[in-house]
Design a protein around this motif. Structure first.
Motif, PDB file in Angstrom:
ATOM      1  N   LEU A 174      -6.461  -4.391   3.807  1.00  0.00           N
ATOM      2  CA  LEU A 174      -6.352  -3.947   5.188  1.00  0.00           C
ATOM      3  C   LEU A 174      -7.293  -4.707   6.113  1.00  0.00           C
ATOM      4  CD1 LEU A 174      -5.865  -0.076   4.869  1.00  0.00           C
ATOM      5  CD2 LEU A 174      -4.200  -1.783   5.601  1.00  0.00           C
ATOM      6  N   ASN A 195       0.837  -1.217   0.000  1.00  0.00           N
ATOM      7  CA  ASN A 195       0.000   0.000   0.000  1.00  0.00           C
ATOM      8  C   ASN A 195       0.865   1.258   0.000  1.00  0.00           C
ATOM      9  OD1 ASN A 195      -2.494  -1.120  -0.143  1.00  0.00           O
ATOM     10  ND2 ASN A 195      -2.882  -1.110   2.060  1.00  0.00           N
ATOM     11  N   LYS A 209       2.114   1.761  -3.325  1.00  0.00           N
ATOM     12  CA  LYS A 209       1.008   2.128  -4.214  1.00  0.00           C
ATOM     13  C   LYS A 209       0.661   3.606  -4.102  1.00  0.00           C
ATOM     14  CE  LYS A 209      -2.280  -1.168  -3.899  1.00  0.00           C
ATOM     15  NZ  LYS A 209      -3.663  -1.619  -3.640  1.00  0.00           N
ATOM     16  N   GLY A 252      -9.909  -3.681  -1.946  1.00  0.00           N
ATOM     17  CA  GLY A 252     -10.442  -3.195  -0.668  1.00  0.00           C
ATOM     18  C   GLY A 252     -10.441  -4.270   0.389  1.00  0.00           C
ATOM     19  N   ASP A 268       4.850   6.150   5.353  1.00  0.00           N
ATOM     20  CA  ASP A 268       5.219   6.692   4.038  1.00  0.00           C
ATOM     21  C   ASP A 268       4.898   8.172   4.018  1.00  0.00           C
ATOM     22  OD1 ASP A 268       2.525   7.297   2.791  1.00  0.00           O
ATOM     23  OD2 ASP A 268       2.238   5.157   3.234  1.00  0.00           O
ATOM     24  N   GLN A 273     -13.015   0.742   0.063  1.00  0.00           N
ATOM     25  CA  GLN A 273     -11.909   1.428  -0.584  1.00  0.00           C
ATOM     26  C   GLN A 273     -12.224   2.900  -0.569  1.00  0.00           C
ATOM     27  OE1 GLN A 273     -11.736  -0.349  -4.500  1.00  0.00           O
ATOM     28  NE2 GLN A 273      -9.590  -0.768  -4.135  1.00  0.00           N
ATOM     29  N   VAL A 274     -11.223   3.667  -0.306  1.00  0.00           N
ATOM     30  CA  VAL A 274     -11.429   5.107  -0.414  1.00  0.00           C
ATOM     31  C   VAL A 274     -11.649   5.387  -1.889  1.00  0.00           C
ATOM     32  CG1 VAL A 274     -10.307   7.330  -0.079  1.00  0.00           C
ATOM     33  CG2 VAL A 274      -9.979   5.496   1.580  1.00  0.00           C
TER      34      VAL A 274
HETATM   35  P1  ADP Z   1      -6.787  -2.286  -1.645  1.00  0.00           P
HETATM   36  O1  ADP Z   1      -6.450  -3.739  -1.763  1.00  0.00           O
HETATM   37  O2  ADP Z   1      -7.850  -1.855  -2.601  1.00  0.00           O
HETATM   38  O3  ADP Z   1      -5.566  -1.378  -1.639  1.00  0.00           O
HETATM   39  P2  ADP Z   1      -6.755  -1.980   1.165  1.00  0.00           P
HETATM   40  O4  ADP Z   1      -7.678  -2.592   2.160  1.00  0.00           O
HETATM   41  O5  ADP Z   1      -5.355  -2.437   1.168  1.00  0.00           O
HETATM   42  O6  ADP Z   1      -7.448  -2.130  -0.254  1.00  0.00           O
HETATM   43  O7  ADP Z   1      -6.790  -0.420   1.375  1.00  0.00           O
HETATM   44  C1  ADP Z   1      -7.978   0.252   1.531  1.00  0.00           C
HETATM   45  C2  ADP Z   1      -7.852   1.682   1.140  1.00  0.00           C
HETATM   46  O8  ADP Z   1      -7.081   2.399   2.109  1.00  0.00           O
HETATM   47  C3  ADP Z   1      -7.134   1.914  -0.160  1.00  0.00           C
HETATM   48  O9  ADP Z   1      -8.010   1.847  -1.281  1.00  0.00           O
HETATM   49  C4  ADP Z   1      -6.579   3.312   0.014  1.00  0.00           C
HETATM   50  O10 ADP Z   1      -7.539   4.273  -0.383  1.00  0.00           O
HETATM   51  C5  ADP Z   1      -6.353   3.449   1.504  1.00  0.00           C
HETATM   52  N1  ADP Z   1      -4.928   3.221   1.848  1.00  0.00           N
HETATM   53  C6  ADP Z   1      -4.321   2.103   2.348  1.00  0.00           C
HETATM   54  N2  ADP Z   1      -3.025   2.296   2.588  1.00  0.00           N
HETATM   55  C7  ADP Z   1      -2.752   3.572   2.236  1.00  0.00           C
HETATM   56  C8  ADP Z   1      -1.580   4.372   2.243  1.00  0.00           C
HETATM   57  N3  ADP Z   1      -0.367   3.897   2.681  1.00  0.00           N
HETATM   58  N4  ADP Z   1      -1.678   5.658   1.803  1.00  0.00           N
HETATM   59  C9  ADP Z   1      -2.847   6.156   1.362  1.00  0.00           C
HETATM   60  N5  ADP Z   1      -3.996   5.461   1.338  1.00  0.00           N
HETATM   61  C10 ADP Z   1      -3.943   4.171   1.771  1.00  0.00           C
END
Ligand code: ADP
Length: 712
Positions: free
Chosen positions: A650, A587, A590, A647, A615, A634-635
């Motif tokens: 996490l 993440n 990403k 999504g 990060d 997901q945001v």
């Molecule tokens: P995905 O597999 O779609 O990335 P996650 O559950 O890992 O889903 O993450 C959920 C959401 O949390 C992501 O879509 C993102 O919007 C936000 N997110 C997670 N980690 C970060 C990060 N390090 N910086 C910014 N946004 C994050």
């Protein structure tokens, strides 16, 4: 009169003769005679006047008789009609003057009042001819042109010698009177029949304390034997009377004694106990007075209320039972009286609710007699009244379901039940309002609906995520096919190696998605197990960081590992810890840009260990911080630079952390960066679980899979 005239003419003749025989004496005699004559003339004139007067009287009498409303008939001693007035003519079949009684009555039948026919000789007029007198005889007369009832008096009239000279019959038509009295008689009988058969008891007694009427219900109610019921005290001898308190009523205060004293009363409730039954009776008494104001009759009306009270008792018991039940169930209840709809009572639970609307109210007592709009400050009062009136009109339960209220700033949802309570006579006595708090049900439904919506969105996401690598693999396969067909396999060897890498990469992506879905399902079903062993967590995390440095470098990112301890052995499943850390690093990669920095830190905090991945990428908006750990959440993708992901990541990380007995939290500032911290307990296991799992992938492969969506 004629005689008088004759005498006068004789006298005159003699005078003339004397003149002739004795002239001398003539003058003297003549003078005398003339005087006599004069006197006679005067007398004659007086008689004439008298005669005229009698004639006049006679005419008046005839006129009077003629116009009498009674029928009057004169007949001579032979029975021949001498005079028949107009009313008599109307009633007698043949009434011409000179007609004989026998002929006149030939076609006439006469009956006495019990319907027996009278023989002709017993007709009152005929009896009068025999010298018998009949006074006011009531008869029924039928002749070809008329039927009527009459009251007749007939008598003979005698001369000075005692001989019957004529008879007179006076009669008047009493048909109307008889008909009326018969009608009255009929009505009386009807009334008696009604009184006899009505369900209320009626007893009427006179001033000598003797019954003049006791109807059937009364006899059954108060008398065990019907032999002697004349005396009003008989009822007291056959049954015992008690008042509502169970005290015996002494005879001086019995209903009949009270009426005798002139009291008028309504619904005196008494208990009548006879050897065979006990009745609850409501008695009303009325005295009736004669013209002089003296007591003449007493009327007692009684109603057997035994069944009514039983029913009322049953209803009351049912009602109390309901109330008890409602209180036991701890359900808020408001009781409204009917029809004025004011509060009769509320239970404690309802009071607590009302206090939320009206904090100043201190006791249930204060609420009584209020109207519902005074209890609940809500715009739905109109709906309440609508339901109440429907419940009253239809005598049916009405519902007002799932209505939203704001109580103390919180949203609550109620189902209201409006229950009409019927009393013994079937009328609605009260309306019960039962309040059922369905907030949790409604809210969980909302959550469920939201979850279903999310699941739907997730499926769309997942299918998109699955399709992207599949499309790449499929397109590459087509390209290979083309190379084969065109014989350019050797020529394209270099580019083919690149494509094979791409197939591998996309297979990893597919693998990651499928793994995540399967693991999530396993966690939900409780099948996801940890293989715990004691490991140096610092080493485990550091190795992971080392293994991704190539990738981060290629992305222009700087990754740093930091720790405050060299060795910290804790109980963990290393493969799962790898997934946690790789997910967080993936993440971070990403959502970071070239030149950004990722810091992975392991901190020994004695009782626990903190692993954080920080990060300085795009960060997360505050409003989204709460939901990023939610499943399928997901945001808004359009805001993130990278559109990969399902999504699940996490959410899965959080579940695995929690399986380790740890926690995870995020700190982030939008546009500044994010820091995810995993806090694990520093405990160890005594028996390490080193079950060999053939599915366990190599570490490299793990990294390939977990970072598949950031490899490009
Ligand atoms: P995905 O597999 O779609 O990335 P996650 O559950 O890992 O889903 O993450 C959920 C959401 O949390 C992501 O879509 C993102 O919007 C936000 N997110 C997670 N980690 C970060 C990060 N390090 N910086 C910014 N946004 C994050």
């Amino acid at each position: 009169m004629r005689k008088i005239f004759r005498n006068i003419s004789t006298l005159n003749k003699r005078n003339t003769l004397s003149k002739r025989t004795n002239l001398n004496k003539a003058n003297t005699v003549n003078k005398k005679l003339m005087k006599e004559n004069e006197k006679l003339r005067e007398m004659n004139a007086r008689i004439d006047r008298e005669n005229n007067r009698i004639e006049q009287h006679n005419l008046q009498l005839i006129n009077i008789i003629e116009n009498l409303s009674e029928g009057v008939m004169f007949a001579d001693n032979k029975g021949q009609f001498i005079m028949v007035n107009s009313e008599a003519k109307r009633l007698i079949y043949q009434s011409g003057i000179g007609i004989n009684l026998k002929d006149a009555l030939k076609n006439t039948k006469v009956f006495d009042m019990v319907g027996s026919e009278l023989p002709y000789e017993n007709f009152p007029s005929v009896r009068a001819l025999r010298g018998e007198r009949s006074n006011n005889i009531k008869i029924f007369v039928r002749h070809p042109s008329k039927e009527y009832f009459a009251e007749i008096s007939s008598m003979p009239i005698y001369d000075a010698c005692g001989n019957i000279t004529m008879i007179v019959s006076c009669f008047h038509d009493i048909t109307q009177t008889i008909k009326q009295s018969r009608k009255i008689e009929e009505q009386k009988k009807e009334l008696e029949a009604v009184l006899e058969n009505i369900s209320d008891s009626i007893a009427i007694f006179d001033n000598k304390e003797r019954y003049t009427l006791i109807n059937k219900t009364s006899r059954e109610m108060f008398f065990s034997s019907y032999n002697s019921m004349d005396d009003i005290n008989e009822g007291y001898r056959q049954s015992d009377f008690y008042d509502i308190n169970g005290d015996k009523i002494d005879p001086g205060n019995s209903p009949s004694s009270r009426v005798m004293r002139g009291e008028e009363f309504k619904n005196m409730r008494i208990l009548v106990k006879s050897p065979h039954k006990t009745l609850q009776v409501d008695v009303s008494g009325t005295p009736i007075y004669d013209d002089e104001g003296k007591f003449s009759l007493g009327v007692l009306c009684s109603k057997d209320m035994t069944e009514y009270f039983k029913h009322e008792e049953a209803t009351k018991n049912r009602y109390e039972f309901l109330n008890r039940m409602v209180n036991t169930f701890d359900l808020p209840v408001v009781r409204l009286s009917c029809p004025d709809l004011s509060v009769v009572d509320i239970n404690k639970k309802a009071f607590n609710i009302i206090k939320l609307f009206r904090p100043n109210v201190e006791s249930i007592k204060e609420i009584k007699k209020n109207r519902i709009e005074d209890l609940f400050k809500t715009s739905q009062i109109g709906d309440y009244y609508k339901c109440i009136y429907e419940a009253i009109n239809e005598k049916k339960t009405k519902y007002l379901n799932k209505k939203k209220y704001i109580v103390n700033g919180n949203e609550v949802y109620w189902n209201l039940i409006f229950e009409p309570m019927l009393c013994a006579n079937g009328e609605i006595e009260e309306i019960l309002i039962l309040i059922i708090d369905v907030t949790s049900e409604i809210k969980s439904n909302m959550v469920m609906e939201k979850a279903l919506k999310l699941q739907g969105e997730f499926l769309v996401n997942v299918s998109h995520e699955l399709k992207t690598p599949l499309n790449v693999i499929f397109a590459t396969a087509q390209l290979f096919n083309m190379y084969c067909n065109s014989g350019s396999l050797d020529e394209k060897k270099d580019s083919m190696l690149k494509y094979i890498d791409s197939i591998k990469q996309n297979s990893y992506r597919l693998s990651k998605i499928i793994n995540n879905i399967v693991d999530l399902s396993k966690i939900e079903a409780g099948f996801f197990k940890l293989n715990l062993s004691n490991n140096n967590i610092v080493e485990v995390v550091e190795e992971i960081v080392m293994s991704v440095t190539n990738l981060t470098e290629s992305k222009g990112l700087n990754i740093i590992f930091d720790t405050n301890v060299e060795e910290k052995n804790i109980a963990c499943d290393t493969e799962k810890i790898e997934r946690i850390v790789l997910n967080l690093i993936s993440n971070a990669i990403k959502f970071s840009d070239i030149g950004d920095e990722i810091v992975v830190e392991v901190k020994d905090k004695n009782e626990f260990v903190e692993i954080s991945v920080r990060d300085n990428g795009i960060g997360i908006e505050e409003k989204n911080l709460d939901m990023i750990f939610d499943r399928f959440k997901q945001v808004d993708k359009s805001l993130s630079r990278n559109t990969e992901g399902t999504g699940i990541g996490l959410s899965l990380v959080k579940s695995i952390v929690e399986l380790h007995g740890g926690t995870i939290y995020v700190e982030s500032e939008y546009g500044i960066g994010s820091k995810f911290t995993v806090r694990l307990s520093a405990r160890r296991v005594l028996h390490e679980n080193m079950i060999y799992n053939s599915n366990v992938r190599s570490k490299d492969e793990n990294i390939q899979v977990e970072l598949s969506d950031v490899y490009s």
